[in-house]
Design an enzyme around this catalytic site. Structure first.
Site, PDB file in Angstrom:
ATOM      1  N   GLU A   1      -5.411   1.857   2.005  1.00 22.94           N
ATOM      2  CA  GLU A   1      -5.252   0.701   2.886  1.00 22.94           C
ATOM      3  C   GLU A   1      -5.538   1.087   4.321  1.00 22.94           C
ATOM      4  O   GLU A   1      -6.143   0.319   5.077  1.00 22.94           O
ATOM      5  CB  GLU A   1      -3.829   0.132   2.754  1.00 22.94           C
ATOM      6  CG  GLU A   1      -3.593  -1.173   3.516  1.00 22.94           C
ATOM      7  CD  GLU A   1      -3.104  -0.981   4.953  1.00 22.94           C
ATOM      8  OE1 GLU A   1      -2.980  -1.984   5.667  1.00 22.94           O
ATOM      9  OE2 GLU A   1      -2.865   0.180   5.361  1.00 22.94           O
TER      10      GLU A   1
ATOM     11  N   HIS B   1       0.849  -1.197   0.000  1.00 24.11           N
ATOM     12  CA  HIS B   1       0.000   0.000   0.000  1.00 24.11           C
ATOM     13  C   HIS B   1       0.879   1.241   0.000  1.00 24.11           C
ATOM     14  O   HIS B   1       1.924   1.306   0.662  1.00 24.11           O
ATOM     15  CB  HIS B   1      -1.008  -0.020   1.155  1.00 24.11           C
ATOM     16  CG  HIS B   1      -0.491   0.305   2.518  1.00 24.11           C
ATOM     17  ND1 HIS B   1      -0.385   1.586   3.004  1.00 24.11           N
ATOM     18  CD2 HIS B   1      -0.084  -0.500   3.533  1.00 24.11           C
ATOM     19  CE1 HIS B   1       0.047   1.571   4.250  1.00 24.11           C
ATOM     20  NE2 HIS B   1       0.252   0.313   4.594  1.00 24.11           N
TER      21      HIS B   1
ATOM     22  N   ASP C   1      17.363  -3.712   3.715  1.00 26.43           N
ATOM     23  CA  ASP C   1      18.229  -4.397   2.754  1.00 26.43           C
ATOM     24  C   ASP C   1      17.880  -5.883   2.671  1.00 26.43           C
ATOM     25  O   ASP C   1      17.695  -6.446   1.580  1.00 26.43           O
ATOM     26  CB  ASP C   1      19.685  -4.204   3.186  1.00 26.43           C
ATOM     27  CG  ASP C   1      20.681  -4.689   2.135  1.00 26.43           C
ATOM     28  OD1 ASP C   1      20.286  -4.875   0.968  1.00 26.43           O
ATOM     29  OD2 ASP C   1      21.855  -4.871   2.477  1.00 26.43           O
TER      30      ASP C   1
END
Length: 434
Positions: free
Chosen positions: A167, A121, A297
């Site tokens: 959302e 979203h 990451d």
């Protein structure tokens, strides 16, 4: 319960039993049949977050539904996708008296009857810029989509991305998208992957436990990093995957935690402190300073891994081809059947990236387990039972690490239908040696 939901329950419940029944032959790990995904540069993901922060700052401090910051965020993402070669569609809906927008991006090619979709979203709450919730997921799937374009990836399945509006008002945008898909189009979505809050500053590593194959894909990736995972419970059913799950579509996803407090056991497991996973959840301090670079990451790379793993590859192989095009009927809920090729004239062992082209005509591929069996009897699982949902047909080139196998000899494609009703046949099976 309707027929589709009942069949899906059978698929999930039966997966463990099939594993026991198939145990006569040692199976290689799933990683042996996975195409390698590229590393996703976290610096690129963070730059997208910086851009979303700038958009919020220029538009009243947020990117909420019905506000100018949301539409500016959508236009920002759309421009990057358009430039990368995606086919983009902006879908409009109305919620709370304001116009909302979803952005859908399709990568050209792939089997249109087997669609893998990743979504996040894009809206924030009105109280802040929403950089972790959910700029993090939105930026990570954007960079994954751009990596698909950079590498010229040609997935066997059709690849689609979605950015959802509203959302925060109750999954409004994703519900609108799913509810307005014709039934035939919903049936083509073999998996939906959801990413909501994947950079929490005091992170945990949570995996949705909905579809077994998708769950395993993520767990295997983190296990390879030595990062333990837990099943996601805090946000279960509260993000956009619920819209797809309620329509009978297999779902999965990642999450790093919201307002719940990290337990002492979780601190021992993941580090951090026994405080909220995200102390700025739904607050004005959810800025670019509210991100764990490490979690962002790791999760960005996990997204790419899942996209590459679950979509396969259609890169045309070159070399010596051994193929069997004779049709082999697959008994409904019956014994395994095989198609064979006899490999001769190849020196030494098979390659570490052996292309295995599989063409199976079947009306419900979730019923099927598909394995490559080497001349010595070692089985490599190409497609596990319970994956693929209600999609029709398999037309995919898998890549198998068969470097421990002698090349010459009889190789088998072994297929078993593990549930009743649907039928099909092996259409062709091809190995290509360099």
């Amino acid at each position: 319960m309707n027929l589709s939901a009942h069949r899906r329950a059978l698929v999930v419940a039966g997966a463990a039993l099939v594993g026991l029944l198939a145990g006569a032959v040692p199976a290689a790990t799933a990683e042996d049949a996975v195409a390698a995904a590229p590393d996703i540069p976290v610096a690129n993901v963070k730059q997208h977050l910086t851009d979303l922060q700038s958009i919020a700052s220029a538009n009243g401090g947020n990117r909420a539904h019905g506000r100018t910051g949301y539409r500016a965020s959508l236009d920002f993402v759309k421009a990057k996708l358009d430039a990368a070669g995606y086919t983009t569609t902006v879908q409009q809906f109305t919620s709370s008296g304001a116009t909302g927008y979803n952005l859908i991006a399709d990568w050209p090619g792939g089997d249109p009857n087997q669609v893998v979709m990743a979504g996040s979203h894009l809206d924030s709450v009105t109280s802040g810029p929403g950089i972790n919730d959910n700029g993090s997921g939105s930026a990570a799937i954007l960079e994954t989509a751009l990596a698909v374009a950079r590498t010229g990836y040609q997935p066997a399945k059709h690849l689609r991305f979605g950015w959802w509006g509203a959302e925060e008002l109750g999954l409004v945008g994703s519900k609108y998208y799913v509810n307005n898909l014709p039934a035939a189009e919903r049936a083509k979505i073999s998996g939906y992957l959801n990413f909501d809050m994947i950079g929490s500053p005091n992170p945990g590593y949570f995996v949705y436990d909905d579809d077994p194959a998708i769950e395993k894909t993520f767990k295997d990736h983190f296990a390879g990093l030595g990062v333990p995972t837990e099943i996601e419970t805090e946000g279960d059913g509260r993000s956009d995957h619920a819209s797809f799950k309620n329509a009978g579509i297999p779902v999965g996803g990642l999450f790093t935690g919201a307002s719940r407090t990290k337990t002492s056991a979780q601190v021992q497991k993941w580090g951090g402190t026994a405080t909220a996973f995200d102390r700025c959840y739904h607050s004005s301090c959810d800025t670019t300073a509210n991100i764990s670079d490490t979690a962002l990451d790791r999760n960005s790379d996990a997204i790419a891994h899942a996209v590459w793993t679950l979509t396969g590859t259609t890169t045309p192989p070159t070399g010596t081809v051994f193929e069997n095009t004779a049709d082999v009927s697959i008994p409904d809920n019956g014994a395994a059947v095989t198609s064979s090729v006899n490999v001769t004239g190849i020196t030494g062992n098979a390659p570490s990236s052996l292309p295995v082209a599989v063409n199976i005509v079947h009306t419900y591929i979730g019923d099927l387990q598909v394995q490559l069996v080497a001349p010595d009897g070692t089985a490599y699982t190409l497609k596990a039972y319970g994956t693929g949902g209600s999609a029709d047909n398999i037309n995919t080139t898998y890549t198998v690490n068969a470097s421990s196998e002698a090349a010459n000899g009889t190789w088998l494609l072994r297929v078993q239908d593990n549930a009743a009703i649907d039928t099909g046949y092996i259409n062709s099976f091809r190995l290509t040696f360099p």
